[in-house]
Structures are given as structure tokens and as C-alpha cells.
Enzyme design. Structure first.
Site, PDB file in Angstrom:
ATOM      1  N   SER A 254       0.841  -1.199   0.000  1.00  0.00           N
ATOM      2  CA  SER A 254       0.000   0.000   0.000  1.00  0.00           C
ATOM      3  C   SER A 254       0.875   1.247   0.000  1.00  0.00           C
ATOM      4  O   SER A 254       2.095   1.157   0.105  1.00  0.00           O
ATOM      5  CB  SER A 254      -0.911   0.004   1.220  1.00  0.00           C
ATOM      6  OG  SER A 254      -0.147   0.175   2.388  1.00  0.00           O
ATOM      7  N   LYS A 255       0.232   2.392  -0.128  1.00  0.00           N
ATOM      8  CA  LYS A 255       0.990   3.657  -0.242  1.00  0.00           C
ATOM      9  C   LYS A 255       1.976   3.857   0.908  1.00  0.00           C
ATOM     10  O   LYS A 255       3.027   4.433   0.729  1.00  0.00           O
ATOM     11  CB  LYS A 255       0.082   4.886  -0.274  1.00  0.00           C
ATOM     12  CG  LYS A 255      -1.364   4.626  -0.563  1.00  0.00           C
ATOM     13  CD  LYS A 255      -1.653   4.385  -2.012  1.00  0.00           C
ATOM     14  CE  LYS A 255      -3.041   3.778  -2.165  1.00  0.00           C
ATOM     15  NZ  LYS A 255      -3.162   2.347  -2.037  1.00  0.00           N
ATOM     16  N   ARG A 256       1.573   3.397   2.078  1.00  0.00           N
ATOM     17  CA  ARG A 256       2.453   3.666   3.203  1.00  0.00           C
ATOM     18  C   ARG A 256       3.793   2.938   3.098  1.00  0.00           C
ATOM     19  O   ARG A 256       4.702   3.170   3.867  1.00  0.00           O
ATOM     20  CB  ARG A 256       1.750   3.313   4.524  1.00  0.00           C
ATOM     21  CG  ARG A 256       1.731   1.869   4.848  1.00  0.00           C
ATOM     22  CD  ARG A 256       0.882   1.551   6.063  1.00  0.00           C
ATOM     23  NE  ARG A 256       0.454   0.171   6.025  1.00  0.00           N
ATOM     24  CZ  ARG A 256       1.257  -0.839   6.297  1.00  0.00           C
ATOM     25  NH1 ARG A 256       2.507  -0.628   6.640  1.00  0.00           N
ATOM     26  NH2 ARG A 256       0.816  -2.073   6.205  1.00  0.00           N
ATOM     27  N   HIS A 257       3.914   2.042   2.116  1.00  0.00           N
ATOM     28  CA  HIS A 257       5.194   1.364   1.922  1.00  0.00           C
ATOM     29  C   HIS A 257       6.158   2.183   1.089  1.00  0.00           C
ATOM     30  O   HIS A 257       7.215   1.718   0.712  1.00  0.00           O
ATOM     31  CB  HIS A 257       4.978   0.006   1.242  1.00  0.00           C
ATOM     32  CG  HIS A 257       4.386  -1.010   2.151  1.00  0.00           C
ATOM     33  ND1 HIS A 257       3.168  -1.613   1.902  1.00  0.00           N
ATOM     34  CD2 HIS A 257       4.811  -1.522   3.319  1.00  0.00           C
ATOM     35  CE1 HIS A 257       2.890  -2.444   2.875  1.00  0.00           C
ATOM     36  NE2 HIS A 257       3.863  -2.414   3.752  1.00  0.00           N
TER      37      HIS A 257
END
Length: 487
Positions: A254-257
Site C-alpha cells: 500500500s501507499k504507506r510502503h
RNA sequence: GCUCCCUUCGUCUAGCGGUCCAGGACGCGGCCCUCUCAAGGCUGAAACACGGGUUCGAGUCCCGUAGGGAGCGCCA
């Protein structure tokens, strides 16, 4: 244009058919790393077998599909150099064809109109869930002959009630699904537009796709699609379902990665060949080999060697591969890419060393081109101030003498080349009976503003005589001024 | 809940019944080299999820268990 590639009689013996794979993303966002890996494998399979690689944009969801996303996907594939032999084809341009096939199925009794409302379907599902059953359509409209006033019907595929579908997956092996587990899926919405599982089949049939290589989130869709292929009298293609790619923490990507779009990798200073090499080893291997040129990948790639389990991304390993390709790559070409990073940073490189030389000097000490650019700004711009820790350690009164001698020695050099500079620095150390570090480090901080740079002789050569001497003087001044204030 | 899939070092993986007290790579530790940082060389720690079978012999085959994941939409 698409029509020319179509054939309604896909009944050639499989062995005689040219391999054709396809990558079929839906343009609802950028090309993410998982999609890129799928595209890579499809591309490799086609190239390995001398076949065709087709790009198809699955944009039937008009709500979420955007032209920007289409462009992002095209950009990502171009950057990774995954060239398609045909396409991009757009599903939204094939609605007439889908309608035609829906009608054909209707005429043959292989599909039927369903007048159930969304509310009824929801209630049915809720009841099934309450009974701990798998929610599915119960087929109540299967034998309906009369329309229901006021309701626009959907069209459902009449899935076989009995028997089983055997999927011989190239990576999973044989997977068996009982038809009783499947229900009659909707192939056309009440507004007449076709749905995903149906379009995929029509497209793969029309485009004569021989091998469907895709993410394993589609494994459960496969038996339904095979049934539609059969209803259409077409031989289903072969399938290969790839395991998923996870974030570094083992959780779904996900984006947080961080970087999830392949183009973000470019922004972060990665080389396409590094990303490609990293991706090919994610879920696939050839013995112990880690480094693969494009030619090797194509030659060695075998779908049978693909792993069964999901794999987590390892940013450190990607960085290692990236540095490998920075070290091995052509400095001229890398220099151009480095220039792109300087440009983004707003650094003018026209009045400094050649970019290729900066690459040569830094290849062993940068994991990414972005990092290399950031570390090399001092070649092109004067730094505002010294890195505090480095200045405190190296720009002390005891450095004035070596720096002064360095200035004189360097100013007197006939030729401004690394070997001569190297000798001059050594000469000062010897004359003052100092270890090289006592001379080179102050010099480094003086010209680079920090404690880390390429070898000092190369750094000076690239910086140029004028700037080097100027900065040495500035450093001497800095020491004097600082000392004066403190005492 | 139901169906399907997955399970070797922290991570990517090799292994396709004996050659495995499990090999390589990234990362991590140590040593060497060294003008900084790196790079490089050498070296160390680190894994077959668990339980039953099958077999002379199982990381490798079978069955369970546990733990993950996916699907079950008028999304794709």
C-alpha cells in the site's frame, strides 16, 4: 484495427499456435510494482517463445478509469522497456462486440435475463450468510420467461450445475473446482454494459491469447471464465497464476510502503534494469543466479520455475542491485540520467565537471542516482556552510598550516590531473610529517563542505583548480575567524 | 461462514526421496585493505511451521492441524 487480429475459429492445435500473452491492467491508478512484475513475466514468456505480447486496457469501469492512469501505465512500461507487439487495445472500444456475444449467448440459451433487484439480491445474500452458506445467486430467474415490468434486467451466464472444472495451472498445478460452487454470474449490467469476467473471455478469445499469466487473485475467477470459453465454443487458453507481492513488512502493498508506482522508483534514483532484475527474482529463480541481463532473462525464463508463495519486497536488495548496475553501466548514459536528477533538484550543471565523470567518481559510493546527485551538488554550487561535525573535527587551527601549504603546492602544479594532485597532497603530508588523513580530511571538508567525497585527488580534479583554491582560502578564513571568536 | 491458494535463515531463494549436521544472495557482526565514505576480499551468526503417516531412508510424497492470503459485487 482490432478486428484484423480477430479470428472466429481458434481451433488450431495448440502446439502449432504462436504463443501470445497479454497484460491487461485496469487504468485506475499508476502501474504499481505488482502489476509491473506481472507485465514482466508476460513479456518474458512471449519473448522466450518468440511469441507476441499484447497490451490491453481494461477500462470498462468508466467511473474509476482515467486517461491519466492509462498514460501512467504506458509510461511505466516504456521505462521498464516492456514493449508490446500489439495494442494498447481498449475494452471501451469493443462494446459492440461484447453486445454481439451476449446476444449470441442469449439466443443459444446459454445466458438469460435476470430481473432480481439489488435489494432482493442483497437480502438473499444476507440470508445465505446467516445460514453460513457461501453467498451466491440461486438461479431463481433461470426459467423465467416473462419480463418483470419496471425492471431493467441484467444478463446472467448459465453456468453448468454439475461436474467440475479442472484448471491445469502452469505454476499451481492442477486445481479442481466443482461447478456447484459457482453461480450464474452477471455478464451484462441492466444498462447493457458488459462486466469484467465476460469481457476478459471475449477479448482473450478474439485476440487469440494462448497463455494467460496474471496475479493469483484471479485464480478463483478462472473456472467461471473457462465455462464461458466453452459456452462460446472456444478452447480456453492456458493459465499461470503468479503469487502476490507484499510490502517489506509482509503486509499487502500500500501507499504507506513508499514507492509503489514504478515511476516513483525512477524519481528515487533507480535504474530500470535494476528494477527489472529485482522483479524477475521476486517469485522466480534460476538456481543461485542473481544478476540477469535482459538476454539472459529471456533465454532462461521458465514459467515452471515460478514460486508458489507470495514474496515481500526487500528495498535493501533492490538498492544493492541498483548499485551493481550503476557500477557496471555506461557512465555516459548514467550521466544523462544523473543530469535528470540534478535538473529536478534545480541544480545547473553546465559550469562544472562532466556528468559522466561524476558518475565514474561516485559509482562505488552511491546506491541510487538521486543519492549521487545529492552528494555531488558541491561540484556545481558553493555550499552555504560546512557540515558541522566535519568542520568541528577537521577545520581546527592545526589545519591552517597544511591547508596553506596545500594551496601553494596546488597553485604551482603544471597539470591539474589526479596523479599530480595526489603527489602534491602527499608531499605536504611528508613535509609536515603528518599522516595523510591529517591533510586530506581538512582538504576534503574545505572543498566539499563535508567529510565524505570521492578520493581527494579525483574530487579536486573534477572541481577544478580555481574553485579548489578558492575554497581552501575560504576554509582557512573560516578557521581563523572561528578561533578568534572563541578566544 | 464457504471455496480455492500458500508455508526452507529477518528477506529473496536453491533443493525436484539418499550427494543436506540444508547451499547462494540481500541485510547484520568480525577481520583485512584504506585520505573520508564506499567498493572489494576473507569470515561469522541465522531456516526446513507443527503432528501423523508412506518408505530402508522425507525439506523433498500423502493426510491432518495451525498460521497467512485470495475469492464469494450490476468492481476489475
Amino acid at each position: 484495427m482490432v478486428e484484423s487480429a480477430l479470428s472466429r475459429t481458434p481451433h488450431f492445435p495448440r502446439q502449432l499456435m504462436k504463443v501470445r500473452t497479454r497484460f491487461a491492467p485496469s487504468p485506475t491508478g499508476y502501474l504499481h510494482i505488482g502489476g509491473a512484475r506481472t507485465a514482466l513475466f508476460c513479456w518474458l514468456y512471449a519473448r522466450h517463445h518468440g511469441g507476441d505480447f499484447v497490451l490491453r486496457i481494461e477500462d470498462t469501469d468508466r467511473e474509476r478509469s482515467t486517461p491519466e492512469a492509462v498514460q501512467a501505465i504506458l509510461d511505466g512500461m516504456a521505462w521498464l522497456q516492456l514493449d508490446a507487439d500489439e495494442g494498447p487495445f481498449y475494452q471501451t472500444q469493443r462494446f459492440d462486440r461484447y453486445r454481439e456475444v451476449v446476444q449470441q449467448l442469449l439466443d443459444e440459451g446459454k445466458a438469460y435475463h435476470c430481473y432480481c433487484t439489488r435489494e432482493e439480491l442483497e437480502e438473499m445474500r444476507a440470508q445465505q450468510m446467516a445460514r453460513k452458506e457461501k453467498p451466491r445467486y440461486d438461479g431463481r430467474c433461470r426459467s423465467r420467461t416473462e419480463p418483470r415490468p419496471g425492471v431493467d434486467p441484467v444478463v446472467r451466464f448459465r453456468n453448468p450445475l454439475e461436474g467440475e472444472v479442472v484448471v491445469k495451472d502452469h505454476v499451481r498445478g492442477t486445481v479442481v473446482f466443482r461447478n456447484e460452487e459457482l453461480d450464474d454470474l452477471i455478464i451484462a449490467r441492466s444498462d447493457g454494459t458488459p462486466t469484467y469476467n465476460f469481457c476478459v473471455v471475449v477479448d482473450d478469445m478474439d485476440m487469440q491469447i494462448t497463455h494467460v499469466i496474471r496475479g493469483d487473485d484471479h485464480l478463483n475467477n478462472t473456472p467461471r471464465q473457462i465455462n464461458i470459453f466453452r459456452a462460446l465454443g472456444a478452447e480456453p487458453p492456458e493459465f499461470a497464476h503468479l503469487p502476490m507481492i507484499l510490502g517489506p513488512d509482509g503486509a499487502k502493498l500500500s501507499k504507506r510502503h513508499g514507492a509503489v508506482s514504478v515511476m516513483e522508483y525512477r524519481n528515487d534514483g533507480f535504474l530500470p534494469e535494476a528494477v527489472r532484475n529485482y522483479l524477475v527474482r521476486l517469485g522466480w529463480s534460476h538456481g543461485d543466479q542473481e544478476i540477469f541481463s535482459t538476454e539472459e532473462m529471456i533465454r532462461l525464463f521458465d514459467i515452471a520455475d515460478v514460486n508458489h508463495s507470495a514474496s515481500a519486497i526487500n528495498p535493501d536488495k533492490l538498492a544493492w542491485l541498483n548499485q551493481h548496475y550503476i557500477k557496471e553501466g555506461d557512465p555516459q548514459r548514467l550521466g544523462e540520467e544523473l543530469g535528470w536528477h540534478f535538473e529536478r533538484m534545480g541544480v545547473d550543471t553546465s559550469n562544472g565537471p562532466a556528468l559522466a565523470d561524476v558518475v565514474r567518481a561516485n559509482a562505488e559510493r552511491a546506491k541510487t542516482l538521486k543519492e549521487m546527485a545529492e552528494n555531488s551538488v558541491f561540484f556545481y554550487q558553493d555550499f552555504e556552510e560546512y557540515e558541522e561535525k566535519a568542520a568541528r573535527k577537521n577545520l581546527q587551527p592545526d589545519a591552517v598550516e597544511p591547508l596553506t601549504r596545500l594551496k601553494e603546492g596546488l597553485a604551482a602544479l603544471e597539470e591539474w590531473k589526479a596523479p599530480a594532485i595526489h603527489d602534491a597532497v602527499n608531499a605536504v603530508a611528508e613535509a609536515l610529517e603528518l599522516k595523510l588523513g591529517k591533510v586530506a580530511q581538512p582538504l576534503r571538508v574545505a572543498v566539499a563542505g563535508k567529510g565524505v567525497s570521492p578520493p581527494i585527488d579525483i574530487t579536486l580534479e573534477l572541481l577544478g583548480r580555481e574553485k579548489s583554491i578558492e575554497r581552501i582560502e575560504r576554509a582557512i578564513g573560516h578557521i581563523v575567524q572561528h578561533t578568534a571568536y572563541e578566544h
